[in-house]
Design a protein around this motif. Structure first.
Motif, PDB file in Angstrom:
ATOM      1  N   ALA A   1     -16.328  18.937 -47.672  1.00  0.00           N
ATOM      2  CA  ALA A   1     -17.227  19.739 -46.839  1.00  0.00           C
ATOM      3  C   ALA A   1     -17.403  19.069 -45.480  1.00  0.00           C
ATOM      4  N   PRO A   2     -17.334  19.834 -44.417  1.00  0.00           N
ATOM      5  CA  PRO A   2     -17.473  19.221 -43.093  1.00  0.00           C
ATOM      6  C   PRO A   2     -18.845  18.599 -42.887  1.00  0.00           C
ATOM      7  N   SER A   3     -18.853  17.555 -42.087  1.00  0.00           N
ATOM      8  CA  SER A   3     -20.130  16.918 -41.771  1.00  0.00           C
ATOM      9  C   SER A   3     -20.981  17.857 -40.924  1.00  0.00           C
ATOM     10  N   LEU A   4     -22.271  17.737 -41.126  1.00  0.00           N
ATOM     11  CA  LEU A   4     -23.186  18.543 -40.316  1.00  0.00           C
ATOM     12  C   LEU A   4     -23.524  17.724 -39.070  1.00  0.00           C
ATOM     13  N   ARG A   5     -23.082  18.198 -37.939  1.00  0.00           N
ATOM     14  CA  ARG A   5     -23.284  17.455 -36.698  1.00  0.00           C
ATOM     15  C   ARG A   5     -24.203  18.181 -35.729  1.00  0.00           C
ATOM     16  N   THR A   6     -24.261  19.510 -35.863  1.00  0.00           N
ATOM     17  CA  THR A   6     -25.065  20.295 -34.916  1.00  0.00           C
ATOM     18  C   THR A   6     -26.013  21.226 -35.661  1.00  0.00           C
ATOM     19  N   LEU A   7     -27.173  21.387 -35.100  1.00  0.00           N
ATOM     20  CA  LEU A   7     -28.184  22.277 -35.690  1.00  0.00           C
ATOM     21  C   LEU A   7     -28.842  23.075 -34.566  1.00  0.00           C
ATOM     22  N   VAL A   8     -29.321  24.250 -34.933  1.00  0.00           N
ATOM     23  CA  VAL A   8     -30.023  25.072 -33.942  1.00  0.00           C
ATOM     24  C   VAL A   8     -31.466  25.259 -34.406  1.00  0.00           C
ATOM     25  N   ILE A   9     -32.402  25.002 -33.509  1.00  0.00           N
ATOM     26  CA  ILE A   9     -33.810  25.306 -33.788  1.00  0.00           C
ATOM     27  C   ILE A   9     -34.131  26.598 -33.047  1.00  0.00           C
ATOM     28  N   LEU A  10     -34.580  27.585 -33.790  1.00  0.00           N
ATOM     29  CA  LEU A  10     -34.888  28.887 -33.188  1.00  0.00           C
ATOM     30  C   LEU A  10     -36.405  29.064 -33.102  1.00  0.00           C
ATOM     31  N   TRP A  11     -36.896  29.464 -31.960  1.00  0.00           N
ATOM     32  CA  TRP A  11     -38.328  29.762 -31.849  1.00  0.00           C
ATOM     33  C   TRP A  11     -38.472  31.225 -31.461  1.00  0.00           C
ATOM     34  N   ASP A  12     -39.514  31.858 -31.968  1.00  0.00           N
ATOM     35  CA  ASP A  12     -39.653  33.286 -31.704  1.00  0.00           C
ATOM     36  C   ASP A  12     -41.118  33.632 -31.452  1.00  0.00           C
ATOM     37  N   THR A  13     -41.299  34.754 -30.799  1.00  0.00           N
ATOM     38  CA  THR A  13     -42.656  35.234 -30.510  1.00  0.00           C
ATOM     39  C   THR A  13     -42.845  36.604 -31.126  1.00  0.00           C
ATOM     40  N   ASP A  14     -44.119  37.009 -31.249  1.00  0.00           N
ATOM     41  CA  ASP A  14     -44.375  38.371 -31.718  1.00  0.00           C
ATOM     42  C   ASP A  14     -44.504  39.301 -30.507  1.00  0.00           C
TER      43      ASP A  14
ATOM     44  N   GLU B   1     -22.358  33.045 -36.885  1.00  0.00           N
ATOM     45  CA  GLU B   1     -22.544  32.869 -38.328  1.00  0.00           C
ATOM     46  C   GLU B   1     -23.124  31.482 -38.588  1.00  0.00           C
ATOM     47  N   ALA B   2     -24.032  31.421 -39.588  1.00  0.00           N
ATOM     48  CA  ALA B   2     -24.642  30.132 -39.923  1.00  0.00           C
ATOM     49  C   ALA B   2     -24.375  29.812 -41.380  1.00  0.00           C
ATOM     50  N   TYR B   3     -24.273  28.510 -41.706  1.00  0.00           N
ATOM     51  CA  TYR B   3     -24.202  28.134 -43.116  1.00  0.00           C
ATOM     52  C   TYR B   3     -25.501  28.519 -43.806  1.00  0.00           C
ATOM     53  N   TRP B   4     -26.584  28.253 -43.114  1.00  0.00           N
ATOM     54  CA  TRP B   4     -27.899  28.631 -43.639  1.00  0.00           C
ATOM     55  C   TRP B   4     -28.901  28.678 -42.488  1.00  0.00           C
ATOM     56  N   GLN B   5     -29.981  29.382 -42.720  1.00  0.00           N
ATOM     57  CA  GLN B   5     -31.096  29.410 -41.757  1.00  0.00           C
ATOM     58  C   GLN B   5     -32.379  29.276 -42.565  1.00  0.00           C
ATOM     59  N   TYR B   6     -33.242  28.401 -42.147  1.00  0.00           N
ATOM     60  CA  TYR B   6     -34.417  28.047 -42.954  1.00  0.00           C
ATOM     61  C   TYR B   6     -35.667  28.158 -42.086  1.00  0.00           C
ATOM     62  N   GLU B   7     -36.668  28.888 -42.576  1.00  0.00           N
ATOM     63  CA  GLU B   7     -37.903  28.995 -41.790  1.00  0.00           C
ATOM     64  C   GLU B   7     -38.746  27.727 -41.959  1.00  0.00           C
TER      65      GLU B   7
ATOM     66  N   LEU C   1     -40.635  29.435 -36.404  1.00  0.00           N
ATOM     67  CA  LEU C   1     -39.649  28.421 -36.031  1.00  0.00           C
ATOM     68  C   LEU C   1     -38.644  28.334 -37.188  1.00  0.00           C
ATOM     69  N   TYR C   2     -37.367  28.314 -36.848  1.00  0.00           N
ATOM     70  CA  TYR C   2     -36.323  28.233 -37.876  1.00  0.00           C
ATOM     71  C   TYR C   2     -35.397  27.064 -37.562  1.00  0.00           C
ATOM     72  N   LEU C   3     -34.774  26.557 -38.619  1.00  0.00           N
ATOM     73  CA  LEU C   3     -33.693  25.592 -38.440  1.00  0.00           C
ATOM     74  C   LEU C   3     -32.432  26.239 -39.014  1.00  0.00           C
ATOM     75  N   ALA C   4     -31.340  26.250 -38.233  1.00  0.00           N
ATOM     76  CA  ALA C   4     -30.108  26.883 -38.693  1.00  0.00           C
ATOM     77  C   ALA C   4     -28.940  25.919 -38.533  1.00  0.00           C
ATOM     78  N   ALA C   5     -28.034  25.964 -39.510  1.00  0.00           N
ATOM     79  CA  ALA C   5     -26.800  25.179 -39.427  1.00  0.00           C
ATOM     80  C   ALA C   5     -25.688  26.123 -38.979  1.00  0.00           C
ATOM     81  N   PRO C   6     -25.276  26.072 -37.713  1.00  0.00           N
ATOM     82  CA  PRO C   6     -24.283  27.039 -37.244  1.00  0.00           C
ATOM     83  C   PRO C   6     -22.912  26.773 -37.858  1.00  0.00           C
TER      84      PRO C   6
END
Lengths: 216, 364
Positions: free
Chosen positions: A136-149, A171-177, A157-162
């Motif tokens: 499995a490839p190493s996880l080197r980059t992550l995206v933090i997503l912030w959103d408003t109503d 596409e993301a491996y996963w996205q976690y709130e 706020l989400y953390l996603a592994a692109p």
């Protein structure tokens, strides 16, 4: 220190909960930074009479959040390698480095498409060509997503592994709130923790006690 | 003799209307009105049925009625949130529990060191901390125990479930006893503020408890806030910028709700009105106005159980206490279950004993 020179903490198949708990202190700081930044920007826009557009609002929020994050001391016990480094403020996001991982902080509830080749590379982790028989490839980059109503209040706020992306898809491996930091704060221990007043020792029988109970 | 007033009190204690009780007893409502007004004698079979339906012993109805408690601060709350019947039920249940406590207190020494203080709520709270032997800056995590130690009766009352608290100065045999009645199911952070608020009424508004106004409520809130979150101690913690995260971190330390901390920040001019509104909108959007994160275990009162232990010994004999207080054992057990047990502390004498090495043991 270059993020790629640090041994990877996770692979792309690591349980997202483990990733989130390992990065708890950083995510805590990011959450609070946005929590503080949004009302400050609201106030600024009103005070200065700026036109309220998404572009201006989001840009100001990033600036304010960056100021907060710069003041945050995220250095771990291990020393300099774990220091939070803020790369730069770009037009479309904030970039951070922490514990050998590179982060982009982007606006939205889902991973945005990758318009630029720079972002496409960022989404592809370290192995552009990967087949199932390889580790499995190493996880080197992550995206933090912030959103408003709809009222411009900070909502999620989400953390996603692109995984991959181009001009039309992402596409993301996963996205976690990420839960609000308050939900992870431990409650205080139960039982008295203040000054010890004994067990109400001033409650005593009368010196000449009356007979207790009913007389037959 | 059967007292009609006691029948009425029993009915109100269980939250029954005359019509409801009549239905249960299969008699007319006017019959209930007659026995409560003592216009007609009560047949043995009827009073036995009333006792059964109200879960009280027969002896309860032949004891002269007592009106120890006034509705006190409950009257103010009644105007805002709860029905008249609920007010009466809460009051009757508080009297019932007070009766249990007083049946024991008559045979005990219970010093009261609380005194009223006139003037500004903030100054009064500062003075109260000094009177209670507390530092001017530290959080209070055992307010109920501290107040019980000062002679205030804090009574957890089953019928108060889902409600806040009220207070009054009880009149019993010429004695005046400060009483705070609390709900047994209130979250710990809210409970602390309720108790501090009611203490404010006891101390500041002794002669005005039946006629509270929004101004007096504000004073009690100001008193409670200063008592639990003294400006001298909390200002250093409330450094701007104030966020939900920042105040949430303070909740376990100060033992009060996030909402109370935001309000305190506003009252101390740490945040503007706009920020205050923004933070409350954030709270609402997360559903934290009703259920906050970081639950704080509510402090249980201790006094009632301590009285029973001192008077009757431990473990407390439920049947004897019930007989002395004109209650059923099941109810005594239910009420005492709302109170704290004695804390188990390490035996100090034992822990000071140092084992000698074998050759030096006595007798060897």
């Amino acid at each position: 220190m270059d993020a790629n020179s640090i041994p990877p903490l996770f692979t792309c198949e690591t349980d997202p909960e483990l990733v989130v708990s390992t990065l708890e202190s950083l995510l805590f700081a990011v959450y609070e930074a946005f929590e503080v930044a949004l009302p400050e920007v609201e106030q600024l826009i009103e005070r200065e009479g700026f036109e309220r557009t998404s572009a201006i609002f989001n840009h100001l929020v990033r600036c304010k959040a960056k100021t907060r994050l710069c003041a945050f001391d995220c250095q771990d016990e291990d020393g300099g390698a774990n220091t939070l480094q803020i790369e730069r403020v770009m037009l479309d996001g904030l970039a951070l480095e922490y514990r050998g991982l590179r982060f982009r902080i982007l606006k939205g509830a889902v991973l945005p498409t990758a318009q630029s080749t720079q972002r496409q590379r960022f989404y592809q982790q370290e192995l552009p060509i990967w087949s199932p028989d390889m580790p499995a490839p190493s996880l080197r980059t992550l995206v933090i997503l912030w959103d408003t109503d709809s009222t411009w209040q900070f909502s999620r706020l989400y953390l996603a592994a692109p995984k991959s992306g181009d001009a039309r898809t992402a596409e993301a491996y996963w996205q976690y709130e990420i839960k609000h930091p308050a939900e992870g704060i431990a409650p205080p221990p139960s039982g008295p923790t203040g000054p010890d007043f004994g067990d109400l020792d001033n409650v005593r029988p009368l010196s000449a006690p009356l007979v207790v109970g009913k007389r037959e | 003799m059967i007292y009609g007033e006691r029948i009425k009190q029993a009915r109100e204690l269980r939250g029954f209307t005359q019509t409801k009780l009549a239905e249960l007893l299969k008699v007319t409502q006017s019959r209930i009105a007659q026995v409560e007004g003592e216009f007609r004698d009560v047949a043995d079979s009827l009073i036995a049925e009333i006792a059964y339906r109200t879960e009280l012993p027969l002896s309860y109805f032949s004891k002269a009625p007592e009106n120890w408690l006034s509705a006190g601060s409950l009257l103010f709350r009644a105007r805002t949130s709860i029905s008249k019947r609920e007010v009466t039920q809460s009051l009757r249940d508080a009297e019932h529990v007070f009766g249990l406590a007083y049946s024991m207190a008559k045979n005990l020494e219970l010093p009261v060191s609380l005194r009223t203080i006139n003037g500004d709520p903030k100054d009064a709270a500062i003075q109260m901390r000094a009177l209670l032997g507390l530092s001017a800056t530290v959080p209070i995590h055992n307010l109920i125990r501290i107040l019980e130690n000062a002679g205030i009766w804090v009574l957890a009352v089953p019928a108060m479930k889902g409600r806040d608290a009220f207070c009054c100065w009880a009149e019993a045999d010429g004695r005046q006893i400060p009483v705070i009645v609390i709900s047994p199911d209130c979250p710990g952070d809210r409970l602390a503020m309720n108790v501090a608020h009611e203490l404010g009424h006891l101390v500041l508004h002794k002669n005005m408890l039946g006629r509270l106004s929004p101004e007096l409520e504000k004073e009690a809130f100001a008193y409670g806030a200063e008592l639990l979150m003294p400006e001298a101690g909390i200002r250093a913690d409330l450094r701007p910028p104030i966020s939900l995260t920042r105040v949430a971190l303070l909740k376990p330390k100060w033992g009060v709700s996030i909402q109370a901390l935001i309000r305190r920040s506003y009252d101390l001019n740490v945040i503007s009105e706009r920020q205050y509104r923004y933070l409350f909108m954030q709270l609402s959007s997360k559903g934290w106005r009703t259920t906050e994160p970081i639950p704080i275990v509510p402090e249980k009162p201790r006094l009632l159980k301590k009285m029973a232990e001192v008077l009757y010994g431990s473990p407390v004999p439920i049947d004897r206490i019930a007989a002395d207080a004109d209650m059923l054992p099941a109810e005594v057990s239910r009420v005492l279950g709302l109170y704290a047990e004695a804390e188990k502390k390490p035996d100090a004498a034992k822990s000071r004993v140092v084992a000698f090495p074998a050759p030096y043991r006595a007798g060897k």
